[in-house]
Design a protein around this motif. Structure first.
Motif, mmCIF file in Angstrom:
data_model
loop_
_atom_site.group_PDB
_atom_site.id
_atom_site.type_symbol
_atom_site.label_atom_id
_atom_site.label_comp_id
_atom_site.label_asym_id
_atom_site.label_seq_id
_atom_site.Cartn_x
_atom_site.Cartn_y
_atom_site.Cartn_z
ATOM 1 N N ALA A 1 6.788 10.411 4.884
ATOM 2 C CA ALA A 1 5.679 10.212 3.943
ATOM 3 C C ALA A 1 6.197 9.915 2.543
ATOM 4 C CB ALA A 1 4.779 11.444 3.924
ATOM 5 N N SER A 2 7.276 10.606 2.149
ATOM 6 C CA SER A 2 7.864 10.368 0.828
ATOM 7 C C SER A 2 8.421 8.953 0.745
ATOM 8 C CB SER A 2 8.967 11.396 0.552
ATOM 9 O OG SER A 2 9.592 11.132 -0.692
ATOM 10 N N TYR A 3 9.116 8.521 1.781
ATOM 11 C CA TYR A 3 9.683 7.168 1.799
ATOM 12 C C TYR A 3 8.594 6.118 1.679
ATOM 13 C CZ TYR A 3 12.197 3.054 3.632
ATOM 14 O OH TYR A 3 12.745 1.796 3.807
ATOM 15 N N ARG A 4 7.496 6.316 2.395
ATOM 16 C CA ARG A 4 6.393 5.362 2.335
ATOM 17 C C ARG A 4 5.741 5.348 0.949
ATOM 18 N NH1 ARG A 4 4.413 3.481 7.344
ATOM 19 N NH2 ARG A 4 5.632 4.253 9.115
ATOM 20 N N ARG A 5 5.574 6.525 0.325
ATOM 21 C CA ARG A 5 5.014 6.556 -1.032
ATOM 22 C C ARG A 5 5.964 5.893 -2.017
ATOM 23 N NH1 ARG A 5 3.769 11.948 0.384
ATOM 24 N NH2 ARG A 5 5.574 12.618 -0.836
ATOM 25 N N PHE A 6 7.249 6.141 -1.843
ATOM 26 C CA PHE A 6 8.254 5.510 -2.706
ATOM 27 C C PHE A 6 8.173 3.988 -2.593
ATOM 28 C CE2 PHE A 6 12.667 3.734 -2.324
ATOM 29 C CZ PHE A 6 12.921 3.614 -3.684
ATOM 30 N N LEU A 7 8.075 3.483 -1.368
ATOM 31 C CA LEU A 7 7.961 2.036 -1.174
ATOM 32 C C LEU A 7 6.671 1.497 -1.779
ATOM 33 C CD1 LEU A 7 9.216 1.625 2.504
ATOM 34 C CD2 LEU A 7 10.407 0.862 0.436
ATOM 35 N N ALA A 8 5.584 2.240 -1.633
ATOM 36 C CA ALA A 8 4.311 1.798 -2.212
ATOM 37 C C ALA A 8 4.405 1.752 -3.733
ATOM 38 C CB ALA A 8 3.189 2.735 -1.772
ATOM 39 N N ALA A 9 5.105 2.743 -4.316
ATOM 40 C CA ALA A 9 5.303 2.747 -5.770
ATOM 41 C C ALA A 9 6.155 1.556 -6.200
ATOM 42 C CB ALA A 9 5.947 4.061 -6.209
ATOM 43 N N MET A 10 7.181 1.245 -5.419
ATOM 44 C CA MET A 10 8.018 0.080 -5.714
ATOM 45 C C MET A 10 7.212 -1.203 -5.611
ATOM 46 S SD MET A 10 11.274 0.827 -6.436
ATOM 47 C CE MET A 10 12.225 -0.610 -5.919
ATOM 48 N N GLU A 11 6.388 -1.323 -4.584
ATOM 49 C CA GLU A 11 5.562 -2.512 -4.401
ATOM 50 C C GLU A 11 4.658 -2.730 -5.609
ATOM 51 O OE1 GLU A 11 3.844 -5.837 -2.261
ATOM 52 O OE2 GLU A 11 5.727 -4.715 -2.052
ATOM 53 N N ASN A 12 4.051 -1.653 -6.071
ATOM 54 C CA ASN A 12 3.145 -1.732 -7.209
ATOM 55 C C ASN A 12 3.898 -2.094 -8.488
ATOM 56 O OD1 ASN A 12 0.726 -1.500 -8.646
ATOM 57 N ND2 ASN A 12 0.977 0.697 -8.966
ATOM 58 N N HIS A 13 5.025 -1.445 -8.701
ATOM 59 C CA HIS A 13 5.779 -1.657 -9.937
ATOM 60 C C HIS A 13 6.405 -3.044 -9.990
ATOM 61 C CE1 HIS A 13 7.525 -0.443 -13.645
ATOM 62 N NE2 HIS A 13 8.765 -0.355 -13.203
#
Length: 346
Positions: free
Chosen positions: A176-188
Motif C-alpha cells: 500500500a505504501s509503494y502504491r501511494r508513493f507511486l501515486a504521489a510521484m505520478e501527481n508530482h
C-alpha cells in the motif's frame, strides 16, 4: 586524482545505490570507471583496507599516496561536490537543500524496503533475482556453478527479509505504501520534471536508485508501476542519463513556490518512515536488538539499525542548522505531513 582521471568504483547492476551513483556521475559529467563485482574482492585485489561495513558501491579515492575505499552514497555525493563544483545536485538555498536531504534519506532508508521486499518475498521475483544476480557478476558462469549460486543467494536473501520488517503481516502495508508513493510521484511529475524543480537534486538520484530496480529489474513492482504511474516509469528511463541537461540556478523552485503535489511525497514520508525512525531510535537508546511499532495501523517488527538512528540525528542537525527564516519555510511546508514529528529531537 586529476580531472582527467576516472573515479573508480565497484558495485552491482542489481544494487540500487550503485545505479544511484552512476546516474549522478553521468549527470555531473564526471569520468568514472566501474567494475562490476564484489567490493571486498576488489579491495583485496588492490591491497586496500576494506571499509566497515563494506557494501555496493565502494568508491576508491586517492588520498596522498594511498587509495582509500569508502562506502555510503550520501557523504560520497558531498565529497564529489567538494571535488567538482559544476552541475551541483545540492540546492544553494539551505531550506530547499534540507527538503532534498529528507527526500534522499527517505529513498535510501525506506524505499529500499520496497525494493528488498518485492525482490525476495514472492517466488516469481525471488526466482528472477536469484537467476540474474549471479550472472551479473559472471555472465559466463558454468551452469552447475550458477545453479548452486542461485540457491545460495535466494536462501540467504529470503532469510533476511525479517531484517527490513518484511513478512506476511507487513506485506500489504508495504504494498500500500509503494502504491501511494507511486501515486504521489505520478501527481508530482505531472507538475514538474524533478522533485524540487527543473533540475535533479541528490534526492532525485536517491529515488532513481531504488526505482531503477523496482521498475527495471523486479517483475511485481514493475507491473505495479506501469499500472499506477506511467510518468514514474518514463522518469526512471530519463534519469538514467541526464548528461545532456543544461541546468541553471533558476531551475530550482523555492519552497514557497513548490506545487502542492510535493506534499504528497512528504506525507508518505511522515506516514511510514517517521514512525519507523522514532521506534528504531528508541530501541537503539534502550539497547534493544529489535523494535516493535504500529505503522499504518499494522504491527511492525524488525531488526534495530544503529545507522538509521544516525540518519535521524543527522536530519535533525541539518534542521537545527537552518536560519530562523529557513526553518519557518520548512515548517510551513511540512505542517500536517507528520514529518515534523521527527524534527527538533535532541
Amino acid at each position: 586524482m586529476t580531472d582527467d582521471e576516472p573515479i573508480r568504483l565497484t558495485g552491482g547492476t542489481g544494487s540500487p545505490y550503485t545505479q544511484k551513483m552512476l546516474a549522478l556521475l553521468r549527470y555531473r559529467r564526471l569520468p568514472y570507471a566501474v567494475n562490476w563485482g564484489s567490493p571486498a574482492e576488489a579491495c583485496e585485489a588492490m591491497g586496500v583496507e576494506k571499509p566497515k561495513p563494506i557494501f555496493e558501491p565502494t568508491f576508491f579515492f586517492e588520498k596522498a599516496e594511498d587509495t582509500q575505499a569508502v562506502c555510503d552514497s550520501t557523504p560520497i555525493i558531498r565529497r564529489l561536490e567538494d571535488m567538482h563544483t559544476p552541475r551541483s545536485v545540492l540546492p544553494i538555498d539551505p531550506a530547499l537543500a534540507f527538503i532534498d536531504y529528507l527526500i534522499e534519506d527517505f529513498a535510501d532508508e525506506w524505499c529500499t524496503k520496497y525494493m528488498f521486499h518485492y525482490r525476495w518475498h514472492a517466488k516469481l521475483d525471488a526466482d528472477n533475482a536469484g537467476t540474474l544476480l549471479p550472472l551479473s557478476m559472471d555472465v559466463s558462469m558454468p551452469s552447475d556453478t550458477h545453479k548452486n549460486f542461485k540457491h545460495f543467494v535466494e536462501d540467504r536473501q529470503i532469510g533476511r527479509l525479517y531484517v527490513v520488517g518484511s513478512n506476511d503481516t507487513t506485506a500489504p502495508v508495504i504494498d500500500a505504501s509503494y502504491r501511494r508513493f507511486l501515486a504521489a510521484m505520478e501527481n508530482h511529475l505531472g507538475n514538474q520534471k524533478y522533485m524540487l524543480g527543473n533540475r535533479p537534486a541528490a534526492g532525485d538520484f536517491g529515488l532513481y536508485g531504488q526505482l531503477s530496480q523496482l521498475v527495471g529489474f523486479d517483475p511485481t513492482p514493475r507491473s505495479i508501476a506501469h499500472e499506477v504511474s506511467p510518468r514514474t516509469v518514463a522518469w526512471v528511463d530519463l534519469m538514467r542519463d541526464q548528461s545532456g541537461l543544461e541546468p541553471t540556478e533558476q531551475d530550482w523552485i523555492g519552497l514557497a513556490d513548490q506545487p502542492e503535489s510535493l506534499r504528497g511525497l512528504l506525507q508518505e514520508i511522515g506516514r511510514m518512515y517517521v514512525p519507523a525512525q522514532l521506534a528504531n531510535v528508541q530501541a537503539v537508546q534502550a539497547g534493544e536488538k529489535t523494535w516493535n511499532a504500529e505503522i499504518d495501523g499494522a504491527p511492525w517488527s524488525q531488526q534495530t539499525f544503529p545507522y538509521q538512528a544516525k540518519c535521524l540525528r543527522w536530519t535533525n542537525e541539518h534542521y537545527r542548522a537552518l536560519s530562523t527564516a529557513g526553518r519557518a519555510s520548512v515548517d510551513a511546508l511540512l505542517e500536517g505531513t507528520g514529518v515534523e514529528n521527527m524534527l527538533s529531537l535532541e
